[in-house]
Write an enzyme that holds these catalytic residues in place. Structure first.
Site, PDB file in Angstrom:
ATOM      1  N   ASP A   1      21.580  30.728  36.242  1.00 27.15           N
ATOM      2  CA  ASP A   1      22.361  29.552  35.823  1.00 27.15           C
ATOM      3  C   ASP A   1      23.856  29.793  35.977  1.00 27.15           C
ATOM      4  OD1 ASP A   1      21.309  31.280  33.588  1.00 27.15           O
ATOM      5  OD2 ASP A   1      22.991  30.358  32.552  1.00 27.15           O
ATOM      6  N   ASN A   2      24.240  31.035  36.227  1.00 25.01           N
ATOM      7  CA  ASN A   2      25.659  31.331  36.458  1.00 25.01           C
ATOM      8  C   ASN A   2      25.947  31.578  37.934  1.00 25.01           C
ATOM      9  OD1 ASN A   2      26.204  31.076  33.728  1.00 25.01           O
ATOM     10  ND2 ASN A   2      25.925  33.247  33.309  1.00 25.01           N
TER      11      ASN A   2
HETATM   12  P1  AMP Z   1      26.357  31.722  29.558  1.00 21.48           P
HETATM   13  O1  AMP Z   1      25.453  32.888  29.781  1.00 21.48           O
HETATM   14  O2  AMP Z   1      27.606  32.017  28.775  1.00 21.48           O
HETATM   15  O3  AMP Z   1      26.672  31.018  30.832  1.00 21.48           O
HETATM   16  O4  AMP Z   1      25.578  30.704  28.611  1.00 21.48           O
HETATM   17  C1  AMP Z   1      24.211  30.426  28.716  1.00 21.48           C
HETATM   18  C2  AMP Z   1      23.893  29.089  28.136  1.00 21.48           C
HETATM   19  O5  AMP Z   1      24.223  29.040  26.742  1.00 21.48           O
HETATM   20  C3  AMP Z   1      24.627  27.930  28.783  1.00 21.48           C
HETATM   21  O6  AMP Z   1      23.727  26.874  28.874  1.00 21.48           O
HETATM   22  C4  AMP Z   1      25.743  27.638  27.805  1.00 21.48           C
HETATM   23  O7  AMP Z   1      26.165  26.319  27.898  1.00 21.48           O
HETATM   24  C5  AMP Z   1      25.086  27.937  26.481  1.00 21.48           C
HETATM   25  N1  AMP Z   1      26.053  28.322  25.422  1.00 21.48           N
HETATM   26  C6  AMP Z   1      26.709  29.501  25.300  1.00 21.48           C
HETATM   27  N2  AMP Z   1      27.497  29.479  24.206  1.00 21.48           N
HETATM   28  C7  AMP Z   1      27.357  28.259  23.626  1.00 21.48           C
HETATM   29  C8  AMP Z   1      27.900  27.610  22.465  1.00 21.48           C
HETATM   30  N3  AMP Z   1      28.762  28.217  21.671  1.00 21.48           N
HETATM   31  N4  AMP Z   1      27.495  26.354  22.208  1.00 21.48           N
HETATM   32  C9  AMP Z   1      26.623  25.737  22.995  1.00 21.48           C
HETATM   33  N5  AMP Z   1      26.071  26.269  24.085  1.00 21.48           N
HETATM   34  C10 AMP Z   1      26.419  27.525  24.410  1.00 21.48           C
HETATM   35 MG    MG Z   2      26.804  29.830  32.088  1.00 18.84          MG
END
Ligand code: AMP
Ligand code: MG
Length: 477
Positions: free
Chosen positions: A245-246
């Site tokens: 997803d990143n």
């Molecule tokens: P990441 O690995 O940081 O890209 O995040 C993985 C998923 O978690 C993504 O779908 C983000 O939008 C979600 N996410 C991470 N932190 C938060 C937060 N504080 N509130 C809502 N969604 C989050």
């Molecule tokens: Mg992300």
């Protein structure tokens, strides 16, 4: 054009409702502008002559003409495990400029996809993302960008109470490998086609209308990803969370979490302290990207012949190696190719690993090498191995026809004097926590021109201080 007059369109919202969710922005309390990027404003095609407006825009208090905020839906493999629905949990899209930039707020409140999250981002992680995307651009690496960073009085609970912040980021594409995985897992194959058409229209316009467009998109993405990873490895960048997803469908660096530039060279370095297995360790990254591409290949299998995709993917390792060696030869000031170059480089890395040599500093120092080994040997405790390697390097340089001056000039334009190491970001963050944002702007100056001399910031050009090097970072942000 004044930023206030910028109009946006909403092409992603024209896709069916499964792709997104219209959402409201939840502004932060008492927002204030910390910094904005003049370079990002320039490519967006706007003038920032009203900082109050920029602050309000980043806080979702004013809207651009045509804007209808929304969050994007996607899935993804997180640390190897498939999660069927993720989505923008704390990112809200504002729309797309005519110049092709999709504007997005990170930390502007909850969306349909927030799950347990609060939709917020704290100041420290926002400073990190804001600076780092501009730094990657300064290093000529494909990346999302950041227009502005605001802070606030808004309390956000993490391990401690922290203050909320928002980055106004922009990208030519926010579509992820995981966006395709979402529809594949739901067996909504017609949506895969819609999405592929969208991605081609946005990031592969030269393929539009071609008979084989979907396959050609995949093939080119393999190429772009190989190039991206070669550059990450070349500058010593550890992303930290290479979940699918990143991963960007346009081959960009996106979603800056607990990333880091290497301090000392360490192929095992893992910046993310929750990654206890080292899945996303520095040396693993090129192979992880390939695995991620293979997950995408599965997701695209209803659209594109799998055998053809497999063949395209098989080229990844070779493409990567070619891009990487081209980059590393430039870093070593070599114009010609020699079959021993890879072995010579491996030999060097062995020494750097053993002697814990600062990666960026080493390459900057060797950019002025004229046969006098003193400055380089001073980086080692045990000098013999590097001394022997430099003899090999001397022999190798004899095959080059360029003058020393020409070589130095090219190397100094290839090997940055400044990369935003963690301790430097921390310096900006510590100052910001005391209400002083000059550190953020100092680091932005270095980010924008990493190959230049900045005499007033010479102290950041050296070896990373021992107490703060090669640290791991928390994912909580
Ligand atoms: P990441 O690995 O940081 O890209 O995040 C993985 C998923 O978690 C993504 O779908 C983000 O939008 C979600 N996410 C991470 N932190 C938060 C937060 N504080 N509130 C809502 N969604 C989050
Ligand atoms: Mg992300």
């Amino acid at each position: 054009m004044h930023l206030q007059d910028l109009k946006v369109s909403m092409p992603y919202l024209e896709l069916e409702e499964e792709f997104h969710d219209k959402t409201d922005i939840s502004p932060l309390k008492n927002p204030f502008l910390i910094s904005y990027s003049p370079d990002a404003a320039e490519i967006l095609g706007v003038e920032i002559d009203d900082e109050g407006f920029l602050t309000k825009l980043t806080n979702g208090e004013v809207h651009l003409e045509g804007s209808r905020p929304f969050a994007m839906c996607y899935a993804g493999h997180q640390f190897g495990h498939f999660v069927p629905r993720l989505g923008d949990g704390r990112a809200i899209n504002l729309g797309k400029s005519d110049s092709g930039w999709n504007l997005q707020l990170k930390g502007a409140g909850q969306t349909l996809y927030s799950r347990q999250g609060d939709g917020r981002a704290v100041l420290r992680s926002s400073i990190r993302e804001y600076l780092m995307s501009e730094a990657m651009c300064g290093l000529h690496i494909a990346t999302s960008r950041a227009l502005a960073l605001i802070g606030s009085d808004h309390d956000v609970p993490r391990e401690h109470w922290e203050k909320g912040a928002i980055v106004l980021r922009m990208s030519t594409s926010w579509v992820r490998f995981g966006t395709f995985e979402y529809f594949y897992a739901k067996k909504q194959y017609d949506k895969l086609e819609v999405l592929a058409d969208y991605v081609i229209g946005e990031s592969y316009t030269h393929l539009k209308g071609k008979k084989d467009a979907y396959f050609l998109m995949f093939e080119e993405l393999v190429d772009r990803t190989a190039l991206l990873l070669a550059k990450w490895q070349g500058v010593g960048f550890n992303h930290g969370v290479m979940n699918t997803d990143n991963m960007s469908m346009a081959g960009l660096t996106i979603d800056y979490g607990p990333f880091a530039f290497l301090d000392d060279y360490d192929f095992n370095y893992t910046c993310n302290h929750t990654d206890t297995q080292g899945r996303y360790a520095f040396a693993q990254q090129p192979a992880v990207a390939q695995w991620n591409l293979s997950m995408l290949m599965h997701a695209l299998s209803p659209l594109i012949n799998v055998e053809r995709m497999q063949k395209a993917l098989e080229k990844y390792a070779e493409l990567y190696q070619e891009y990487y060696m081209t980059f590393m030869r430039k870093k070593l000031g070599l114009l010609t190719e020699d079959e021993d170059d890879e072995a010579t480089l491996r030999w060097l890395f062995g020494i750097m690993q053993q002697e814990q040599i600062d990666y960026t500093y080493f390459f900057r120092t060797i950019s002025r090498y004229d046969g006098d080994k003193t400055a380089l040997l001073a980086l080692c405790e045990l000098q013999d191995p590097l001394s022997e390697w430099l003899e090999r390097y001397d022999q190798r340089l004899e095959k080059e026809e360029r003058s020393i001056a020409e070589r130095h000039k090219q190397m100094l334009a290839t090997n940055p004097k400044y990369v935003l190491k963690n301790y430097m970001l921390q310096y900006a963050i510590d100052k910001a926590n005391r209400g002083d944002f000059s550190g953020v702007n100092d680091m932005l100056t270095l980010a924008r021109a990493p190959f230049d001399e900045h005499p007033e910031m010479e102290s950041f050009a050296g070896i990373s201080p021992k107490s703060v090097k090669n640290l791991k970072l928390s994912c909580s942000s």
